[in-house]
Write an enzyme that holds these catalytic residues in place. Structure first.
Site, PDB file in Angstrom:
ATOM      1  CD  GLU A  84       7.800   6.251   7.694  1.00 24.02           C
ATOM      2  OE1 GLU A  84       8.095   7.273   8.353  1.00 24.02           O
ATOM      3  OE2 GLU A  84       6.635   5.990   7.345  1.00 24.02           O
ATOM      4  CD  GLU A 115       8.810 -13.177  -8.119  1.00 21.91           C
ATOM      5  OE1 GLU A 115       9.399 -14.170  -7.666  1.00 21.91           O
ATOM      6  OE2 GLU A 115       7.877 -12.611  -7.520  1.00 21.91           O
TER       7      GLU A 115
END
Length: 301
Positions: A84, A115
């Site tokens: 954004e 992860e």
């Protein structure tokens, strides 16, 4: 490393021990009540968020990058914020980035085991040619994700500033951070589902970090996004509205000024406010480090 059962985010919430037999109305009411505690949890770590903003602003001012690192939901929270920034603040895609365990494919589908790989966190940052001017924000609700630990440890080894964001106290990742933000959101409505309150808190915090850093960089005038990248119809209309509001000119005049400045909102505002040409407006902005208020000679209100 902290055992999962000892983490606040992994504890069972006593309010929802009968979640499977509660009515829809009861569940959504309880979720809403629990969500209301998130803002208060964030409020308690505002001093740490402030410290983080200063670090990020300094890094970006030195041509550094803001890199969010995480796995699963945590990585996607960083991605939401990163993508954004270009349309909102006209930043380059490189200035604010998200680094996800498992790469871009992990946005849509979980990459099993990524992860848990500490070395992968290190190598992913290595590939980005991390420098001491960069700032790395490691996000992990549990505060113990190996991928994030590896990334933060490597960042420290090259002299980059580090920030950790977790939802548990005494988080392991805090040991690898210049600023540790531990926002205690407590047990989730659905036990262990940290995409709920923990993720909501983390989204609120990264909103603050990026937005305030961009404000400090002069990408906002008053409360207007004057550095908006007008790349589509909606954003071009927003640009015109901003110019109209700031300068009190007509819609048609604002459109003409924006066309002249190639839809550079700040330049159009300075040009109109100072009665200068587009080139002169650009020079005034440059001398003012891109800050509209300074470029038009307006004192703080």
């Amino acid at each position: 490393m902290n055992r999962l059962e000892k983490l606040g985010t992994e504890r069972a919430n006593p309010k929802t021990k009968n979640l499977d037999i509660m009515t829809v109305k009861e569940i959504i009411k309880t979720m809403n009540e629990e969500d209301q505690t998130v803002a208060l949890a964030v409020q308690r770590v505002l001093p740490q968020i402030e410290d983080a903003v200063y670090i990020v602003h300094k890094g970006l001012s030195n041509n550094g990058r803001l890199l969010y690192v995480g796995a699963g939901t945590s990585g996607r929270i960083g991605l939401l914020d990163a993508v954004e920034c270009p349309p909102t603040f006209s930043t380059s895609p490189q200035m604010v980035q998200a680094v996800l365990a498992g790469g871009h494919s992990a946005v849509m589908v979980a990459v099993e085991g990524a992860e848990d790989d500490q070395e992968l966190g290190k190598s992913d940052l290595k590939q980005l040619d991390l420098t001491s001017s960069d700032v790395v924000v490691g996000i992990a609700a549990s505060g113990r994700t190996p991928y994030v630990i590896g990334a933060l440890a490597y960042a420290q080894s090259v002299g980059a500033k580090t920030i950790s964001l977790s939802s548990n106290t005494q988080a392991t990742i805090s040991q690898y951070a210049n600023v540790a933000i531990e926002v205690e959101t407590g047990p989730e409505v659905l036990t262990g589902s940290t995409r709920l309150k923990a993720a909501t808190a983390h989204k609120m915090i990264v909103n603050m970090i990026s937005t305030v850093s961009m404000i400090q960089a002069g990408k906002v005038y008053k409360n207007l996004m004057v550095d908006v990248h007008a790349s589509n119809y909606k954003l071009k209309e927003r640009a015109k509205m901003i110019v109209c509001e700031v300068t009190n000119i007509t819609y048609e005049e604002a459109e003409k000024a924006l066309i002249e400045t190639q839809f550079n909102v700040k330049q159009a505002i300075v040009m109109i406010s100072t009665g200068s040409t587009a080139e002169e407006g650009a020079n005034l902005l440059k001398k003012a480090d891109g800050k509209v208020r300074m470029a038009i000679g307006e004192k703080d209100e």
